[in-house]
Enzyme design. Sequence first.
Site, PDB file in Angstrom:
ATOM      1  N   ASP A 113       0.895  -1.177  -0.043  1.00 45.59           N
ATOM      2  CA  ASP A 113      -0.087  -0.030  -0.091  1.00 45.59           C
ATOM      3  C   ASP A 113       0.804   1.142  -0.102  1.00 45.59           C
ATOM      4  OD1 ASP A 113      -2.334   1.212  -0.063  1.00 45.59           O
ATOM      5  OD2 ASP A 113      -2.934   0.905   2.020  1.00 45.59           O
ATOM      6  N   HIS A 159       2.494   3.171  -9.277  1.00 44.34           N
ATOM      7  CA  HIS A 159       2.270   1.804  -9.301  1.00 44.34           C
ATOM      8  C   HIS A 159       3.347   1.113  -9.960  1.00 44.34           C
ATOM      9  CE1 HIS A 159      -1.634   1.972  -7.613  1.00 44.34           C
ATOM     10  NE2 HIS A 159      -2.153   2.389  -8.493  1.00 44.34           N
ATOM     11  N   LEU A 214       9.741 -21.487  -3.756  1.00 43.73           N
ATOM     12  CA  LEU A 214       8.909 -20.625  -3.068  1.00 43.73           C
ATOM     13  C   LEU A 214       7.377 -20.542  -3.892  1.00 43.73           C
ATOM     14  CD1 LEU A 214       8.504 -17.800  -1.670  1.00 43.73           C
ATOM     15  CD2 LEU A 214       9.291 -16.760  -3.545  1.00 43.73           C
TER      16      LEU A 214
HETATM   17  C1  IPE Z   1      -5.675  -2.825  -0.433  1.00 43.24           C
HETATM   18  O1  IPE Z   1      -5.274  -1.361  -0.282  1.00 43.24           O
HETATM   19  C2  IPE Z   1      -5.517  -3.622  -1.781  1.00 43.24           C
HETATM   20  C3  IPE Z   1      -4.234  -3.813  -2.294  1.00 43.24           C
HETATM   21  C4  IPE Z   1      -3.232  -3.172  -1.898  1.00 43.24           C
HETATM   22  C5  IPE Z   1      -4.154  -4.394  -3.653  1.00 43.24           C
HETATM   23  P1  IPE Z   1      -6.096  -0.366  -0.739  1.00 43.24           P
HETATM   24  O2  IPE Z   1      -5.556   0.981  -0.776  1.00 43.24           O
HETATM   25  O3  IPE Z   1      -7.100  -0.647  -1.820  1.00 43.24           O
HETATM   26  O4  IPE Z   1      -7.003  -0.443   0.521  1.00 43.24           O
HETATM   27  P2  IPE Z   1      -7.973   0.617   1.328  1.00 43.24           P
HETATM   28  O5  IPE Z   1      -9.067   1.108   0.214  1.00 43.24           O
HETATM   29  O6  IPE Z   1      -7.101   1.737   1.848  1.00 43.24           O
HETATM   30  O7  IPE Z   1      -8.616  -0.118   2.628  1.00 43.24           O
HETATM   31  C1  IPE Z   2      -1.743  -0.057  -3.264  1.00 43.40           C
HETATM   32  O1  IPE Z   2      -1.358   1.466  -3.496  1.00 43.40           O
HETATM   33  C2  IPE Z   2      -1.629  -0.649  -4.872  1.00 43.40           C
HETATM   34  C3  IPE Z   2      -3.182  -0.876  -5.184  1.00 43.40           C
HETATM   35  C4  IPE Z   2      -3.933  -0.983  -4.611  1.00 43.40           C
HETATM   36  C5  IPE Z   2      -3.062  -1.756  -6.499  1.00 43.40           C
HETATM   37  P1  IPE Z   2      -2.544   2.495  -3.389  1.00 43.40           P
HETATM   38  O2  IPE Z   2      -2.802   2.999  -4.831  1.00 43.40           O
HETATM   39  O3  IPE Z   2      -3.507   2.259  -2.603  1.00 43.40           O
HETATM   40  O4  IPE Z   2      -1.711   3.849  -2.655  1.00 43.40           O
HETATM   41  P2  IPE Z   2      -2.479   4.793  -1.730  1.00 43.40           P
HETATM   42  O5  IPE Z   2      -3.148   3.982  -0.482  1.00 43.40           O
HETATM   43  O6  IPE Z   2      -3.561   5.544  -2.673  1.00 43.40           O
HETATM   44  O7  IPE Z   2      -1.362   5.535  -1.234  1.00 43.40           O
HETATM   45 MG    MG Z   3      -4.260   2.471  -0.490  1.00 41.44          MG
END
Ligand code: IPE
Ligand code: IPE
Ligand code: MG
Length: 250
Positions: A28, A45, A139
């Site tokens: 995240d 990303h 793995l």
């Molecule tokens: C969880 O992160 C999903 C992934 C990392 C793929 P999100 O950023 O989507 O989750 P919320 O919305 O903050 O809970």
């Molecule tokens: C997590 O990073 C990756 C995915 C959900 C695919 P985010 O895109 O949720 O990053 P933040 O939470 O907006 O910083």
């Molecule tokens: Mg996020």
Amino acid sequence: MWTFAKRKAPMTRGDFKKLPRHVAIIMDGNGRWAKKHKLSVALGHRQGTETLREIIRHTDDLGIEALSIYAFSTENWNRSKEEVAALMQLILDFFASEIDELDAKNVRILILGDKSDLPAKQREVLLQAEERTGGNTGLKLNIALNYGGRAELANAARELAMLVQSGRITPAMIDEKTLADHLYTRGQPDVDLMIRTSGEMRLSNFLLYQCAYAEFLFPTVLWPDFSVQDYDEALIAYGGRERRFGGRLK
Ligand code: IPE
Ligand code: IPE
Ligand code: MG
């Protein structure tokens, strides 16, 4: 004065007193990283996949049995069309650039989640990766794509209901083991260590069943900045945790 290099060399298996068998990671913070650097979220990303490559390599080097990565949740479809498209493209790019090395390293790839809702190209690449590496014994790399923990449990319930309906099992035969055998992670150990970067402290529907007794770590670093050294620190912290599983230590 003597100054030490800031970055330590990555640790090796023998450096740890205890390593988890199964690590799960919620990657995240890509969006916040992009914002901080005034870049598009797509580039955030993309930078995140660089981190992912290093973390997979290190997990493999350490001889950890299973690694589960949360890459796209069932709720991530709610993001803009552009962002979803960028993530879908990254799936193709990631597998194109990594599959040879992963296969050569004997890594077995398993996709957690419902592939049928993904675009045809992505579905095909993922199926190919699973087929190509299905016989590998190294793995266990689980990549959660269009994954939701509740959907996974609902699927398991549906499969078990069908087995009862067809007379192959009776309701009394359903226990925790039977249920676990109908999850995507069947045959794998429960999650020992769950890491979520970026400081958020929630599961966001990831591996609800498998995390029953997991240890949790929430490093504040954003995923694109999460280094092998940060990972080693998390693994050291795990080694210091006292796991009780409901019992009492002597
Ligand atoms: C969880 O992160 C999903 C992934 C990392 C793929 P999100 O950023 O989507 O989750 P919320 O919305 O903050 O809970
Ligand atoms: C997590 O990073 C990756 C995915 C959900 C695919 P985010 O895109 O949720 O990053 P933040 O939470 O907006 O910083
Ligand atoms: Mg996020």
